[in-house]
Design a protein around this motif. Structure first.
Motif, PDB file in Angstrom:
ATOM      1  N   GLU A   6       0.833  -1.195   0.000  1.00 26.36           N
ATOM      2  CA  GLU A   6       0.000   0.000   0.000  1.00 26.36           C
ATOM      3  C   GLU A   6       0.871   1.250   0.000  1.00 26.36           C
ATOM      4  O   GLU A   6       1.962   1.263   0.568  1.00 26.36           O
ATOM      5  CB  GLU A   6      -0.909   0.023   1.235  1.00 26.36           C
ATOM      6  CG  GLU A   6      -1.866  -1.161   1.338  1.00 26.36           C
ATOM      7  CD  GLU A   6      -1.320  -2.318   2.153  1.00 26.36           C
ATOM      8  OE1 GLU A   6      -2.115  -3.203   2.523  1.00 26.36           O
ATOM      9  OE2 GLU A   6      -0.096  -2.350   2.435  1.00 26.36           O
ATOM     10  N   GLY A   9      -0.591   7.296   1.462  1.00 24.35           N
ATOM     11  CA  GLY A   9      -1.054   7.968   2.655  1.00 24.35           C
ATOM     12  C   GLY A   9      -0.216   9.183   2.982  1.00 24.35           C
ATOM     13  O   GLY A   9       0.788   9.476   2.336  1.00 24.35           O
ATOM     14  N   TRP A  36     -10.587  -2.190   0.754  1.00 24.71           N
ATOM     15  CA  TRP A  36      -9.752  -1.369   1.612  1.00 24.71           C
ATOM     16  C   TRP A  36     -10.272  -1.453   3.038  1.00 24.71           C
ATOM     17  O   TRP A  36     -11.468  -1.284   3.284  1.00 24.71           O
ATOM     18  CB  TRP A  36      -9.746   0.091   1.150  1.00 24.71           C
ATOM     19  CG  TRP A  36      -8.917   0.335  -0.066  1.00 24.71           C
ATOM     20  CD1 TRP A  36      -9.339   0.405  -1.358  1.00 24.71           C
ATOM     21  CD2 TRP A  36      -7.506   0.542  -0.082  1.00 24.71           C
ATOM     22  NE1 TRP A  36      -8.277   0.646  -2.192  1.00 24.71           N
ATOM     23  CE2 TRP A  36      -7.140   0.738  -1.441  1.00 24.71           C
ATOM     24  CE3 TRP A  36      -6.514   0.590   0.900  1.00 24.71           C
ATOM     25  CZ2 TRP A  36      -5.816   0.974  -1.823  1.00 24.71           C
ATOM     26  CZ3 TRP A  36      -5.203   0.819   0.513  1.00 24.71           C
ATOM     27  CH2 TRP A  36      -4.866   1.010  -0.833  1.00 24.71           C
ATOM     28  N   TYR A  37      -9.367  -1.737   3.943  1.00 22.93           N
ATOM     29  CA  TYR A  37      -9.661  -1.801   5.363  1.00 22.93           C
ATOM     30  C   TYR A  37      -8.889  -0.702   6.083  1.00 22.93           C
ATOM     31  O   TYR A  37      -7.866  -0.233   5.595  1.00 22.93           O
ATOM     32  CB  TYR A  37      -9.241  -3.145   5.950  1.00 22.93           C
ATOM     33  CG  TYR A  37      -9.888  -4.360   5.327  1.00 22.93           C
ATOM     34  CD1 TYR A  37     -10.928  -5.023   5.974  1.00 22.93           C
ATOM     35  CD2 TYR A  37      -9.443  -4.867   4.113  1.00 22.93           C
ATOM     36  CE1 TYR A  37     -11.509  -6.148   5.419  1.00 22.93           C
ATOM     37  CE2 TYR A  37     -10.016  -5.997   3.546  1.00 22.93           C
ATOM     38  CZ  TYR A  37     -11.045  -6.636   4.208  1.00 22.93           C
ATOM     39  OH  TYR A  37     -11.617  -7.757   3.654  1.00 22.93           O
ATOM     40  N   ARG A  38      -9.371  -0.323   7.236  1.00 25.82           N
ATOM     41  CA  ARG A  38      -8.605   0.621   8.040  1.00 25.82           C
ATOM     42  C   ARG A  38      -8.600   0.183   9.497  1.00 25.82           C
ATOM     43  O   ARG A  38      -9.535  -0.450   9.983  1.00 25.82           O
ATOM     44  CB  ARG A  38      -9.137   2.047   7.905  1.00 25.82           C
ATOM     45  CG  ARG A  38     -10.530   2.294   8.446  1.00 25.82           C
ATOM     46  CD  ARG A  38     -10.963   3.716   8.104  1.00 25.82           C
ATOM     47  NE  ARG A  38     -12.285   4.030   8.610  1.00 25.82           N
ATOM     48  CZ  ARG A  38     -12.957   5.130   8.303  1.00 25.82           C
ATOM     49  NH1 ARG A  38     -12.419   6.028   7.478  1.00 25.82           N
ATOM     50  NH2 ARG A  38     -14.164   5.339   8.822  1.00 25.82           N
ATOM     51  N   ARG A  45     -10.400  -3.564  13.020  1.00 28.70           N
ATOM     52  CA  ARG A  45     -10.222  -3.341  11.601  1.00 28.70           C
ATOM     53  C   ARG A  45     -11.588  -3.366  10.931  1.00 28.70           C
ATOM     54  O   ARG A  45     -12.403  -4.253  11.184  1.00 28.70           O
ATOM     55  CB  ARG A  45      -9.312  -4.417  10.999  1.00 28.70           C
ATOM     56  CG  ARG A  45      -9.066  -4.274   9.514  1.00 28.70           C
ATOM     57  CD  ARG A  45      -8.188  -5.397   8.975  1.00 28.70           C
ATOM     58  NE  ARG A  45      -6.809  -5.277   9.423  1.00 28.70           N
ATOM     59  CZ  ARG A  45      -6.232  -6.091  10.282  1.00 28.70           C
ATOM     60  NH1 ARG A  45      -6.908  -7.113  10.805  1.00 28.70           N
ATOM     61  NH2 ARG A  45      -4.959  -5.903  10.627  1.00 28.70           N
ATOM     62  N   ASP A  90     -11.294   9.736   9.862  1.00 23.70           N
ATOM     63  CA  ASP A  90     -10.720   8.867   8.841  1.00 23.70           C
ATOM     64  C   ASP A  90      -9.281   8.486   9.166  1.00 23.70           C
ATOM     65  O   ASP A  90      -8.694   7.657   8.467  1.00 23.70           O
ATOM     66  CB  ASP A  90     -10.761   9.540   7.472  1.00 23.70           C
ATOM     67  CG  ASP A  90     -12.176   9.781   6.980  1.00 23.70           C
ATOM     68  OD1 ASP A  90     -13.035   8.889   7.174  1.00 23.70           O
ATOM     69  OD2 ASP A  90     -12.419  10.858   6.395  1.00 23.70           O
ATOM     70  N   TYR A  94      -4.404   2.273   6.599  1.00 22.45           N
ATOM     71  CA  TYR A  94      -5.244   1.673   5.578  1.00 22.45           C
ATOM     72  C   TYR A  94      -4.528   0.504   4.917  1.00 22.45           C
ATOM     73  O   TYR A  94      -3.366   0.614   4.529  1.00 22.45           O
ATOM     74  CB  TYR A  94      -5.634   2.717   4.527  1.00 22.45           C
ATOM     75  CG  TYR A  94      -6.699   3.667   5.015  1.00 22.45           C
ATOM     76  CD1 TYR A  94      -8.009   3.588   4.545  1.00 22.45           C
ATOM     77  CD2 TYR A  94      -6.398   4.636   5.964  1.00 22.45           C
ATOM     78  CE1 TYR A  94      -8.989   4.442   5.006  1.00 22.45           C
ATOM     79  CE2 TYR A  94      -7.373   5.495   6.440  1.00 22.45           C
ATOM     80  CZ  TYR A  94      -8.665   5.398   5.953  1.00 22.45           C
ATOM     81  OH  TYR A  94      -9.640   6.251   6.420  1.00 22.45           O
ATOM     82  N   TYR A  95      -5.246  -0.599   4.789  1.00 15.74           N
ATOM     83  CA  TYR A  95      -4.731  -1.824   4.204  1.00 15.74           C
ATOM     84  C   TYR A  95      -5.650  -2.289   3.081  1.00 15.74           C
ATOM     85  O   TYR A  95      -6.847  -2.020   3.110  1.00 15.74           O
ATOM     86  CB  TYR A  95      -4.669  -2.954   5.232  1.00 15.74           C
ATOM     87  CG  TYR A  95      -3.858  -2.685   6.469  1.00 15.74           C
ATOM     88  CD1 TYR A  95      -2.543  -3.108   6.552  1.00 15.74           C
ATOM     89  CD2 TYR A  95      -4.415  -2.034   7.562  1.00 15.74           C
ATOM     90  CE1 TYR A  95      -1.799  -2.884   7.699  1.00 15.74           C
ATOM     91  CE2 TYR A  95      -3.678  -1.802   8.706  1.00 15.74           C
ATOM     92  CZ  TYR A  95      -2.374  -2.235   8.772  1.00 15.74           C
ATOM     93  OH  TYR A  95      -1.637  -2.017   9.908  1.00 15.74           O
ATOM     94  N   CYS A  96      -5.099  -3.021   2.138  1.00 13.27           N
ATOM     95  CA  CYS A  96      -5.919  -3.695   1.149  1.00 13.27           C
ATOM     96  C   CYS A  96      -5.808  -5.191   1.341  1.00 13.27           C
ATOM     97  O   CYS A  96      -4.804  -5.697   1.836  1.00 13.27           O
ATOM     98  CB  CYS A  96      -5.522  -3.302  -0.282  1.00 13.27           C
ATOM     99  SG  CYS A  96      -3.836  -3.737  -0.754  1.00 13.27           S
ATOM    100  N   GLY A 109       0.517  -1.540   5.176  1.00 10.29           N
ATOM    101  CA  GLY A 109      -0.479  -0.497   5.274  1.00 10.29           C
ATOM    102  C   GLY A 109       0.127   0.871   4.993  1.00 10.29           C
ATOM    103  O   GLY A 109       1.340   1.030   4.895  1.00 10.29           O
TER     104      GLY A 109
END
Length: 116
Positions: A6, A9, A36-38, A45, A90, A94-96, A109
């Motif tokens: 990722e 950011g 997309w996770y955060r 998560r 926000d 952030y991860y995918c 992330g």
């Protein structure tokens, strides 16, 4: 083994925008629903956006709907998240990863910090 990377950011003021990218080396990327996770400190998560393999279906958490847009370029095995009108809530890493199936190895992330 690095499967997901990722990037994109950074530190941004409220109301600002960022575009996140996620690249994978997996050839089967195109057949997988991706998301997309955060993860924020002290919180679970959460999945904020998802997209089907060919991009025909998308999902957004209510908290980001209308502000975030998920997309993908299968030829480049890349997932994107356009983030507009960012809010302090926000702020997270952030991860995918895949959605609805066993996850691939989590990447490092990318940190998103929204602050004035």
């Amino acid at each position: 083994q690095v499967q997901l990377v990722e990037s994109g950011g950074g530190l941004v003021q409220p109301g600002g925008s960022l575009r996140l990218s996620c690249v994978t080396s997996r050839s089967a990327f195109y057949i997988n629903t991706m998301g997309w996770y955060r993860l924020a400190p002290g919180k679970q998560r959460e999945l904020v956006a998802g997209i089907t393999g060919v991009g025909g279906g998308t999902y957004y958490a209510d908290s980001v709907k209308g502000r975030f847009t998920i997309s993908r370029e299968n030829a480049r095995r890349t997932l994107f998240l356009q983030m507009n009108s960012l809010k302090p809530d926000d702020t997270a890493v952030y991860y995918c990863n895949t959605v609805g199936r066993p996850s691939w190895y989590w990447g490092q992330g990318t940190q998103v910090t929204v602050s004035s």
